[in-house]
Design a protein around this motif. Sequence first.
Motif, mmCIF file in Angstrom:
data_model
loop_
_atom_site.group_PDB
_atom_site.id
_atom_site.type_symbol
_atom_site.label_atom_id
_atom_site.label_comp_id
_atom_site.label_asym_id
_atom_site.label_seq_id
_atom_site.Cartn_x
_atom_site.Cartn_y
_atom_site.Cartn_z
ATOM 1 N N TYR A 58 -48.015 71.644 -69.599
ATOM 2 C CA TYR A 58 -48.618 72.872 -70.126
ATOM 3 C C TYR A 58 -48.753 73.935 -69.037
ATOM 4 O O TYR A 58 -48.480 75.120 -69.268
ATOM 5 N N LEU A 59 -49.154 73.518 -67.849
ATOM 6 C CA LEU A 59 -49.248 74.451 -66.729
ATOM 7 C C LEU A 59 -47.999 74.390 -65.848
ATOM 8 O O LEU A 59 -47.444 75.407 -65.472
ATOM 9 N N ASP A 77 -48.403 66.407 -72.919
ATOM 10 C CA ASP A 77 -48.326 67.687 -73.622
ATOM 11 C C ASP A 77 -47.483 67.567 -74.890
ATOM 12 O O ASP A 77 -46.336 67.138 -74.840
ATOM 13 N N GLY A 78 -48.073 67.955 -76.043
ATOM 14 C CA GLY A 78 -47.345 67.994 -77.298
ATOM 15 C C GLY A 78 -47.564 66.808 -78.209
ATOM 16 O O GLY A 78 -47.228 66.872 -79.398
ATOM 17 N N VAL A 79 -48.106 65.708 -77.691
ATOM 18 C CA VAL A 79 -48.298 64.527 -78.539
ATOM 19 C C VAL A 79 -49.336 64.810 -79.621
ATOM 20 O O VAL A 79 -49.201 64.363 -80.758
ATOM 21 N N ARG A 80 -50.384 65.573 -79.279
ATOM 22 C CA ARG A 80 -51.396 65.962 -80.257
ATOM 23 C C ARG A 80 -51.887 67.370 -79.941
ATOM 24 O O ARG A 80 -51.673 67.885 -78.845
ATOM 25 N N ASP A 134 -44.291 72.655 -81.324
ATOM 26 C CA ASP A 134 -43.243 73.656 -81.141
ATOM 27 C C ASP A 134 -43.362 74.329 -79.777
ATOM 28 O O ASP A 134 -42.360 74.519 -79.071
ATOM 29 N N ALA A 135 -44.587 74.694 -79.412
ATOM 30 C CA ALA A 135 -44.792 75.324 -78.105
ATOM 31 C C ALA A 135 -44.503 74.345 -76.980
ATOM 32 O O ALA A 135 -43.899 74.695 -75.959
ATOM 33 N N SER A 155 -47.174 56.052 -78.156
ATOM 34 C CA SER A 155 -47.171 57.318 -78.901
ATOM 35 C C SER A 155 -46.383 58.387 -78.152
ATOM 36 O O SER A 155 -45.719 59.235 -78.765
ATOM 37 N N VAL A 156 -46.426 58.343 -76.817
ATOM 38 C CA VAL A 156 -45.667 59.295 -76.019
ATOM 39 C C VAL A 156 -44.173 58.989 -76.115
ATOM 40 O O VAL A 156 -43.346 59.887 -76.272
#
Length: 302
Positions: A186-187, A208-211, A221-222, A246-247
């Motif tokens: 994310y960063l 990032d993005g899993v939830r 999407d982001a 999950s990842v």
Amino acid sequence: MFRGRFVLLVLMTTCFPMVAVGEDFPDIRTVEADLHLPELSTESPAPGRRVKHQLAAWQQTSVYHVLYLPQNWTTESTGFPVIVEWAGNGGYSNSYGDISTGRPEGSNLGYGLSAGQDFLWLCLPYLNAAGDDLALKWWGDPPTFDPEPTLRYCREAVTTICREFHGDADRVVLCGFSRGAIACNYLGLHNDAISDLWCGFLAYSHYDGVRRWSFPQSDRDAAALRLRRLNGRPVFICSENTGIESVREYLTSLTPLMPQTSITYTSTGFRNHNDAWILRPSAARTASRQWLRTTIASGADE
């Protein structure tokens, strides 16, 4: 710095042995630590010393980072690889006795990965929206959670530490625990400028993005747009218990976005949401150190 060499490769996933679903995972305290962090000091940086350190532009604020120079560092040393680390959210505790303060000095991954040798270790803060104090939960201020002050500090800190303490800017690895694991993308992949700093990424517990989370653009999407900035750089992903599954499922569905990327998945082998597992011997630590050596060697070849 990484420049993104485009070579036709396929996604490779390396899987280390994992404990079966449903099997009990031990507490990290059942394994004696063989590494102990040096006491935090306010003295000047020196070999083997872990210090609270400030950048010149932030000396009139409450903002600081934590810097560790390896025991084999000298003023004549050149080209040390660098581990940059972001911590988990502050105010966290659980029934196992795991806690997270959210402060840079609470981080453990870089020391466990390096055993205090051969690497500069830089533990970065997250900044509030004004850029004059630490954000102990996420980054910026709610509800906007503006990442720009944190990103600015990160770029300045990495550049300064490499210049002043002889770090190799082509061999900088980004790692993080929990909030920090999410922050790796994310960063760390937020834009092209900051993405170019890293030669590899190690994310422990969450991804990032899993939830979705409470900050903007945490949707899939982001996150997928950020994943495109990996540009083939290696990733090590680990989690407590069986959380890695999950990842793995999430990233397997996005293989076309990462045609060059080697991803290593493993469980820590412990039940704890606690990055102090890296201070204890384990198969996961051995695997992470091997990954780091390979990643640093590849960074030197870029």
